[in-house]
Design an enzyme around this catalytic site. Structure first.
Site, PDB file in Angstrom:
ATOM      1  N   TYR A 152       0.834  -1.426   0.226  1.00 27.05           N
ATOM      2  CA  TYR A 152       0.452   0.350   0.015  1.00 27.05           C
ATOM      3  C   TYR A 152       0.535   1.320  -0.230  1.00 27.05           C
ATOM      4  O   TYR A 152       1.760   1.433   1.017  1.00 27.05           O
ATOM      5  CB  TYR A 152      -0.601  -0.071   0.905  1.00 27.05           C
ATOM      6  CG  TYR A 152      -1.701   0.816   1.580  1.00 27.05           C
ATOM      7  CD1 TYR A 152      -2.579   0.999   0.065  1.00 27.05           C
ATOM      8  CD2 TYR A 152      -2.975   1.505   1.819  1.00 27.05           C
ATOM      9  CE1 TYR A 152      -3.491   1.960  -0.004  1.00 27.05           C
ATOM     10  CE2 TYR A 152      -3.491   2.111   2.349  1.00 27.05           C
ATOM     11  CZ  TYR A 152      -4.091   3.117   1.471  1.00 27.05           C
ATOM     12  OH  TYR A 152      -5.134   3.723   1.017  1.00 27.05           O
ATOM     13  N   ASP A 244     -13.329  -2.481   0.655  1.00 29.38           N
ATOM     14  CA  ASP A 244     -12.528  -1.332   1.428  1.00 29.38           C
ATOM     15  C   ASP A 244     -13.515  -1.576   3.116  1.00 29.38           C
ATOM     16  O   ASP A 244     -13.108  -0.767   3.304  1.00 29.38           O
ATOM     17  CB  ASP A 244     -12.611  -0.876   1.074  1.00 29.38           C
ATOM     18  CG  ASP A 244     -11.514   0.334   1.816  1.00 29.38           C
ATOM     19  OD1 ASP A 244     -10.297  -0.598   3.301  1.00 29.38           O
ATOM     20  OD2 ASP A 244     -11.081   1.024   1.903  1.00 29.38           O
TER      21      ASP A 244
END
Ligand code: 0GY
Length: 291
Positions: A152, A244
């Site tokens: 990420y 998410d």
């Protein structure tokens, strides 16, 4: 940190789009419950409880079959909440852990037995205190067979991370496409740089996720749809999708998860693309033995 943040929609709509049978929500998280699984002392946000019952209820409401639960930064390197959710899923969830890079092979084997199939390296300064590349490379070279690394990062450090990513000896999965500025359009500099990364190796995958984080114009996130659809088509064999949920630390513009699902046919307009995005690709990464 004071109040606990509730970052998810309390009554997501039923999507207009029906996910294909066997669809995988391949990027979601659990938070706590805190009484059982306390948050890390280093957590940068303190969320409300969003445990497995709520996650599985959302899975069913949205029409998904499975989840990939990614360890969120608020739980640090203690993967107990993620493992607990996987254990309660009846085989319908697997996960991605965050580990202390000094983790032993025996501990990695225990994570594998608990359904973990990858580890996550988080480079967002607002979420983690440090991201030691040398230690990350060491643990990446010691992973159980078939695992991958999830990374990420934000678009502005993509070039800086290239040598590090080049050195990782297992497949990579990039969260949220490395957070490009989608308002630049499909041929803008951020997505051009991301395509160059994808072209550098054929084992770099990505998540076509998070219009809510990447498109400040908000729902229905038209700039996201325009920028991301060509990427999904061009790299159709290595793209996955997820909600998410529970949208860590989102405090403004909390997305309606039903509307997020309705983004799927806009970025993957054919049955072939949807099958790869939602079923075949995540199954190849997380349940390869079932293919
Ligand atoms: C995401 C995004 C975020 C947070 C985390 O681990 C986390 O806390 O991943 C974020 O704040 O951008 O994908 O869940």
């Amino acid at each position: 940190m004071s109040d606990r943040i509730v970052s998810w929609h309390d009554a997501p709509s039923k999507p207009l789009y029906t996910p294909l049978a066997g669809a995988v929500d391949a990027h979601c998280h659990v938070f706590g419950p805190m009484a059982q699984f306390p948050f890390s002392a280093k957590a940068k946000y303190l969320p409300g409880d969003a445990g497995p019952d709520a996650l599985f209820a959302l899975r069913d409401h949205l029409g998904f079959s499975r989840n990939v639960i990614v360890q969120a930064s608020c739980h640090g390197t203690d993967n107990a909440a993620t493992l607990d959710a996987i254990a309660k899923s009846d085989g319908k969830a697997r996960g991605v852990a965050v580990v202390d890079p000094a983790i032993s092979e025996a501990e990695l084997a225990t994570l594998h037995a608990g359904g973990i199939r990858g580890i996550r390296f988080n480079f967002l300064k607002r979420l983690v205190d440090d991201a030691p590349k040398d230690k990350f490379l060491d643990v990446a070279s010691r992973l159980p067979e078939g695992w991958h690394v999830v990374i990420y990062f934000e678009a502005d450090i993509l070039e800086e991370l290239r040598p590090f990513m080049d050195a990782i000896p297992v497949p990579l999965v990039i969260d949220h496409m490395g957070r490009p500025d989608v308002t630049q359009g499909p041929d803008g500099p951020d997505l051009k740089a991301f395509r160059a990364l994808l072209d550098s190796r054929d084992d770099i995958w990505f998540k076509a996720t998070c219009p809510d984080r990447l498109d400040a114009a908000g729902d229905p996130w038209d700039a996201f749809a325009l920028a991301v659809a060509p990427l999904v088509a061009d790299y159709r064999n290595r793209v996955i999708w997820g909600t998410d949920w529970p949208h860590p630390n989102m405090q403004d513009a909390i997305p309606d998860d039903g509307h997020l699902v309705d983004m799927i046919p806009r970025i993957a307009p054919t049955i072939e693309l949807q099958t790869k995005l939602l079923v075949t690709n995540p199954m190849r990464l997380y349940w390869p033995e079932e293919l």
